[in-house]
Design a protein around this motif. Structure first.
Motif, PDB file in Angstrom:
ATOM      1  N   MET A 153     -37.442  34.571 -58.320  1.00  0.00           N
ATOM      2  CA  MET A 153     -38.890  34.468 -58.357  1.00  0.00           C
ATOM      3  C   MET A 153     -39.493  35.402 -57.313  1.00  0.00           C
ATOM      4  SD  MET A 153     -41.151  33.163 -60.150  1.00  0.00           S
ATOM      5  CE  MET A 153     -41.173  31.659 -61.054  1.00  0.00           C
ATOM      6  N   GLY A 154     -40.631  35.989 -57.631  1.00  0.00           N
ATOM      7  CA  GLY A 154     -41.263  36.955 -56.741  1.00  0.00           C
ATOM      8  C   GLY A 154     -41.884  36.316 -55.510  1.00  0.00           C
ATOM      9  N   LYS A 155     -42.284  37.161 -54.590  1.00  0.00           N
ATOM     10  CA  LYS A 155     -42.928  36.710 -53.357  1.00  0.00           C
ATOM     11  C   LYS A 155     -44.235  35.987 -53.687  1.00  0.00           C
ATOM     12  CE  LYS A 155     -40.268  38.673 -50.181  1.00  0.00           C
ATOM     13  NZ  LYS A 155     -39.590  37.933 -49.135  1.00  0.00           N
ATOM     14  N   LYS A 156     -44.567  34.969 -52.868  1.00  0.00           N
ATOM     15  CA  LYS A 156     -45.770  34.167 -53.085  1.00  0.00           C
ATOM     16  C   LYS A 156     -46.971  34.833 -52.409  1.00  0.00           C
ATOM     17  CE  LYS A 156     -44.174  30.566 -51.072  1.00  0.00           C
ATOM     18  NZ  LYS A 156     -44.034  29.204 -50.522  1.00  0.00           N
ATOM     19  N   ILE A 157     -48.045  35.003 -53.191  1.00  0.00           N
ATOM     20  CA  ILE A 157     -49.246  35.675 -52.690  1.00  0.00           C
ATOM     21  C   ILE A 157     -50.462  34.759 -52.842  1.00  0.00           C
ATOM     22  CG2 ILE A 157     -50.703  37.749 -52.848  1.00  0.00           C
ATOM     23  CD1 ILE A 157     -47.909  38.709 -52.479  1.00  0.00           C
ATOM     24  N   LEU A 158     -51.307  34.757 -51.810  1.00  0.00           N
ATOM     25  CA  LEU A 158     -52.605  34.077 -51.843  1.00  0.00           C
ATOM     26  C   LEU A 158     -53.671  35.164 -51.896  1.00  0.00           C
ATOM     27  CD1 LEU A 158     -54.569  31.661 -51.478  1.00  0.00           C
ATOM     28  CD2 LEU A 158     -54.179  31.866 -49.011  1.00  0.00           C
ATOM     29  N   ILE A 159     -54.549  35.097 -52.890  1.00  0.00           N
ATOM     30  CA  ILE A 159     -55.621  36.092 -53.047  1.00  0.00           C
ATOM     31  C   ILE A 159     -56.923  35.500 -52.518  1.00  0.00           C
ATOM     32  CG2 ILE A 159     -56.975  37.450 -54.696  1.00  0.00           C
ATOM     33  CD1 ILE A 159     -54.531  37.241 -56.616  1.00  0.00           C
ATOM     34  N   VAL A 160     -57.576  36.235 -51.597  1.00  0.00           N
ATOM     35  CA  VAL A 160     -58.832  35.770 -51.021  1.00  0.00           C
ATOM     36  C   VAL A 160     -59.913  36.829 -51.220  1.00  0.00           C
ATOM     37  CG1 VAL A 160     -59.985  34.903 -48.945  1.00  0.00           C
ATOM     38  CG2 VAL A 160     -57.521  34.518 -49.255  1.00  0.00           C
ATOM     39  N   ASP A 161     -60.911  36.489 -52.035  1.00  0.00           N
ATOM     40  CA  ASP A 161     -62.029  37.400 -52.295  1.00  0.00           C
ATOM     41  C   ASP A 161     -63.160  36.569 -52.882  1.00  0.00           C
ATOM     42  OD1 ASP A 161     -63.744  39.545 -53.555  1.00  0.00           O
ATOM     43  OD2 ASP A 161     -62.097  40.796 -52.849  1.00  0.00           O
TER      44      ASP A 161
ATOM     45  N   GLY B 146     -52.170  30.948 -55.183  1.00  0.00           N
ATOM     46  CA  GLY B 146     -53.502  30.404 -54.967  1.00  0.00           C
ATOM     47  C   GLY B 146     -54.557  31.480 -54.865  1.00  0.00           C
ATOM     48  N   GLU B 147     -55.814  31.044 -55.032  1.00  0.00           N
ATOM     49  CA  GLU B 147     -56.959  31.942 -54.907  1.00  0.00           C
ATOM     50  C   GLU B 147     -58.034  31.227 -54.109  1.00  0.00           C
ATOM     51  OE1 GLU B 147     -58.439  33.649 -58.583  1.00  0.00           O
ATOM     52  OE2 GLU B 147     -56.476  33.398 -59.523  1.00  0.00           O
ATOM     53  N   ALA B 148     -58.681  31.975 -53.217  1.00  0.00           N
ATOM     54  CA  ALA B 148     -59.767  31.416 -52.415  1.00  0.00           C
ATOM     55  C   ALA B 148     -60.982  32.329 -52.521  1.00  0.00           C
ATOM     56  CB  ALA B 148     -59.333  31.287 -50.961  1.00  0.00           C
ATOM     57  N   ALA B 149     -62.177  31.724 -52.541  1.00  0.00           N
ATOM     58  CA  ALA B 149     -63.416  32.486 -52.680  1.00  0.00           C
ATOM     59  C   ALA B 149     -64.118  32.713 -51.346  1.00  0.00           C
ATOM     60  CB  ALA B 149     -64.360  31.768 -53.652  1.00  0.00           C
ATOM     61  N   ASP B 150     -63.564  32.137 -50.270  1.00  0.00           N
ATOM     62  CA  ASP B 150     -64.138  32.362 -48.937  1.00  0.00           C
ATOM     63  C   ASP B 150     -63.066  32.114 -47.877  1.00  0.00           C
ATOM     64  OD1 ASP B 150     -64.270  29.492 -47.964  1.00  0.00           O
ATOM     65  OD2 ASP B 150     -65.588  29.324 -49.708  1.00  0.00           O
ATOM     66  N   GLY B 151     -63.376  32.496 -46.656  1.00  0.00           N
ATOM     67  CA  GLY B 151     -62.412  32.388 -45.570  1.00  0.00           C
ATOM     68  C   GLY B 151     -62.034  30.967 -45.203  1.00  0.00           C
ATOM     69  N   GLU B 152     -62.989  30.050 -45.356  1.00  0.00           N
ATOM     70  CA  GLU B 152     -62.732  28.648 -45.054  1.00  0.00           C
ATOM     71  C   GLU B 152     -61.631  28.110 -45.978  1.00  0.00           C
ATOM     72  OE1 GLU B 152     -65.871  25.325 -45.479  1.00  0.00           O
ATOM     73  OE2 GLU B 152     -66.442  26.484 -43.693  1.00  0.00           O
ATOM     74  N   GLU B 153     -61.798  28.363 -47.268  1.00  0.00           N
ATOM     75  CA  GLU B 153     -60.824  27.945 -48.274  1.00  0.00           C
ATOM     76  C   GLU B 153     -59.477  28.647 -48.040  1.00  0.00           C
ATOM     77  OE1 GLU B 153     -60.740  27.507 -53.162  1.00  0.00           O
ATOM     78  OE2 GLU B 153     -62.254  28.801 -52.241  1.00  0.00           O
ATOM     79  N   ALA B 154     -59.530  29.907 -47.611  1.00  0.00           N
ATOM     80  CA  ALA B 154     -58.310  30.692 -47.356  1.00  0.00           C
ATOM     81  C   ALA B 154     -57.441  30.034 -46.286  1.00  0.00           C
ATOM     82  CB  ALA B 154     -58.675  32.111 -46.925  1.00  0.00           C
ATOM     83  N   VAL B 155     -58.060  29.600 -45.190  1.00  0.00           N
ATOM     84  CA  VAL B 155     -57.312  28.976 -44.092  1.00  0.00           C
ATOM     85  C   VAL B 155     -56.665  27.673 -44.574  1.00  0.00           C
ATOM     86  CG1 VAL B 155     -57.496  27.963 -41.781  1.00  0.00           C
ATOM     87  CG2 VAL B 155     -58.735  30.071 -42.316  1.00  0.00           C
ATOM     88  N   LEU B 156     -57.415  26.863 -45.303  1.00  0.00           N
ATOM     89  CA  LEU B 156     -56.879  25.597 -45.826  1.00  0.00           C
ATOM     90  C   LEU B 156     -55.718  25.848 -46.791  1.00  0.00           C
ATOM     91  CD1 LEU B 156     -60.223  23.676 -46.533  1.00  0.00           C
ATOM     92  CD2 LEU B 156     -58.587  23.232 -44.684  1.00  0.00           C
ATOM     93  N   LEU B 157     -55.903  26.804 -47.711  1.00  0.00           N
ATOM     94  CA  LEU B 157     -54.852  27.095 -48.688  1.00  0.00           C
ATOM     95  C   LEU B 157     -53.623  27.707 -48.025  1.00  0.00           C
ATOM     96  CD1 LEU B 157     -56.750  28.371 -51.863  1.00  0.00           C
ATOM     97  CD2 LEU B 157     -55.442  26.263 -51.595  1.00  0.00           C
ATOM     98  N   TYR B 158     -53.823  28.518 -46.998  1.00  0.00           N
ATOM     99  CA  TYR B 158     -52.674  29.113 -46.302  1.00  0.00           C
ATOM    100  C   TYR B 158     -51.780  28.002 -45.746  1.00  0.00           C
ATOM    101  CZ  TYR B 158     -49.608  31.954 -43.549  1.00  0.00           C
ATOM    102  OH  TYR B 158     -48.457  32.537 -43.052  1.00  0.00           O
ATOM    103  N   LYS B 159     -52.396  27.039 -45.081  1.00  0.00           N
ATOM    104  CA  LYS B 159     -51.637  25.929 -44.488  1.00  0.00           C
ATOM    105  C   LYS B 159     -50.903  25.128 -45.569  1.00  0.00           C
ATOM    106  CE  LYS B 159     -54.880  25.383 -40.659  1.00  0.00           C
ATOM    107  NZ  LYS B 159     -55.934  24.550 -40.086  1.00  0.00           N
TER     108      LYS B 159
END
Length: 121
Positions: free
Chosen positions: A1-9, A31-44
């Motif tokens: 399986m490929g590397k796991k990527i989180l897209i934030v935009d 995962g995908e995030a539409a703002d930085g707040e969501e990005a931090v939560l999804l990263y964790k």
């Protein structure tokens, strides 16, 4: 399986464009995030191998989100996706801990090269 990527935009079209490029090149979008707040939560929550991070977003910008993710995980791989004319912002993002950047609008090859470069460090 490929590397796991989180897209934030904050742009749905931009997220879709990046996602298509990644899937086509055997990466796994976790995962995908539409703002930085969501990005931090999804990263964790998702612990991705790499994050593509926009700079200008609502709630929390990409530089602040990058700092918070790096504070949580100093080994985090963050690739800044910046629009033309945001040069000083890119420098700030690199200082915040981002490992690379690509400029919008981007070409498929450049995106993959930038990701491979960050993941090989």
């Amino acid at each position: 399986m490929g590397k796991k990527i989180l897209i934030v935009d904050d742009g749905a079209f931009m997220r879709m464009m990046i996602k298509d490029i990644l899937i086509e090149n055997k990466f796994r979008v976790v995962g995908e995030a539409a703002d930085g707040e969501e990005a931090v939560l999804l990263y964790k929550k998702l612990n991705p191998d790499l994050v593509t991070m926009d700079i200008t977003m609502p709630k929390k910008d990409g530089i602040t989100a990058t700092k918070e993710i790096i504070a949580e995980d100093p080994q985090a791989n963050i690739l800044i996706c910046s629009a033309m004319g945001e040069d000083s912002m890119v420098v700030q993002a690199i200082r915040a801990g981002a490992k690379g950047f690509i400029v919008k609008p981007f070409q498929k090859e450049r995106v993959i090269q930038a990701i491979d470069k960050v993941l090989s460090k």
